[in-house]
Write a protein that holds these residues in place. Structure first.
Motif: not given
Length: 390
Positions: A19-43
């Motif tokens: 929860v926070g500003g950056t995770p919310t921005v990325l959630k709203n952005l990546v929500s529209q991408l299919s599993t073939d369109q995005a991958a994420v490295v995080s901690m």
């Protein structure tokens, strides 16, 4: 949606369900991408909560041990580990672009190194300043001074979350101005109109005027909150209460002069839905920018991501900050809230009284609805895809 043949590989230390500003921005952005369109490295977060969208390719790395967290708080020593995780996650030929998210310099640098090794387009998503905001000395300063100019010179695109930040970086790097692009915070998928939400009744007490601030309290936001707290007793006839929803500890708030007060409550909510429930029950949502913080440049470029959550509630929003701040100018231009560009405590109290008395908010709600539609995920993704493919 514009078709994208290969994956966008994101590197970001924090990612939903954080929860926070950056995770919310990325959630709203990546929500529209299919599993073939995005991958994420995080901690992973300290509470080891689960993975958001587990069907999407992700490398959610374990948190470093206590020694590393103490001596290398920004995790620069782990850059090779982060880059290697990305290389294993997405094959070389399946990478449309590698996107490093700042304010996480080690993850941004890992993305840059991997992109250079693969000869893939590299994009940096700036949600804050880097070198201009780095400590005066130390390892973080060394990395910022050494690598920010090199990254800007070699990046395919530099995305910035606000036009004020884009403008500053274009002035700083005029030779790279053409590839510095504003990529605003996309609003959530469900936002087609301002909601008619039934509140839970969990937060607002009968007969009180509830003021809410959500997010971190730091130099760029603290002093207007101090002014508000000091004036609460003068508003006693309104029976005001301020709730600060923040991950900051009581000790951290004390460092910014926010001492215990009978009309102030601090809460920590680890769910974005809970944060939104609180925001929906507010009579007034407070969105401050510092008048006194010495880092004036950061004040000029800050853009609180909570703004879109506030607008989504349809509740009155008070933007309080200096006129030279880019966000204050933005709010005034867009007409999305009541804007107070004075640090006079009496004017702050007068403005709150006007809002409590039921001033007409219809124009602000209309402006807020328009902004939410303009910043829909699809609109922001169209910018991202166009620029990555350009």
């Amino acid at each position: 949606m514009t078709p994208v043949p290969d994956r966008l590989l994101f590197f970001s230390q924090r990612f939903p369900p954080s929860v926070g500003g950056t995770p919310t921005v990325l959630k709203n952005l990546v929500s529209q991408l299919s599993t073939d369109q995005a991958a994420v490295v995080s901690m992973e977060e300290p509470d080891h909560r689960g993975t958001w969208r587990p069907e999407m390719p992700q490398a959610r790395l374990k948190r470093p041990n206590k020694i590393i967290r103490k001596v290398d708080k920004r995790f620069f020593s782990l850059i090779p580990r982060f880059a290697f995780a990305g290389s294993r996650l997405v094959p070389r030929g399946d990478t449309k672009a590698v996107i490093g998210v700042f304010p996480y310099p080690a993850f941004a640098l890992a993305a840059w190194f991997l992109a250079r090794w693969r000869r893939a387009p590299f994009c940096l998503y700036m949600m804050d300043m880097w070198e201009d905001n780095a400590p005066a000395k130390g390892l973080e300063r060394w990395f910022a001074k050494r690598y920010e100019p090199r990254i800007f010179a070699t990046a395919h695109r530099i995305f910035c979350i606000s036009e004020s930040l884009s403008g500053h970086l274009r002035r700083k790097y005029p030779a790279q101005a053409g590839k510095i692009i504003t990529l605003p915070h996309p609003m959530g998928l469900e936002t087609d109109c301002l909601p008619e939400k039934k509140t839970s009744g969990r937060w607002k007490r009968p007969g009180e005027f509830l003021i809410v601030y959500t997010g971190q309290v730091y130099g760029c936001t603290a002093d207007p909150i101090q002014t508000l707290v000091k004036g609460l007793d003068a508003l006693a006839d309104l029976n005001p209460r301020l709730i600060i929803s923040t991950p900051d500890s009581e000790e951290a708030l004390h460092r910014f002069g926010l001492l215990p007060h009978p009309r102030v409550s601090r809460v920590f909510l680890d769910s974005q839905d809970d944060v939104f429930d609180l925001q929906c029950e507010a009579d007034l949502l407070f969105n401050p920018v510092s008048f006194t913080y010495p880092g004036r440049l950061q004040v000029e470029t800050i853009f609180p991501t909570k703004t879109f959550e506030y607008l989504k509630t349809g509740k009155p929003m008070l933007v309080c900050g200096p006129e030279h701040a880019g966000f204050v100018q933005f709010a005034r231009k867009k007409g999305i809230g009541t804007v107070l560009s004075s640090d006079d405590p009496e004017q702050l109290l007068h403005t709150i009284r006007r809002i409590a008395a039921g001033m007409d908010m219809s124009a602000q709600q209309t402006a807020g609805l328009k902004l939410l539609k303009d910043y829909s995920p699809q609109a922001i993704l169209d910018i991202l895809f166009r620029e990555v493919s350009h």
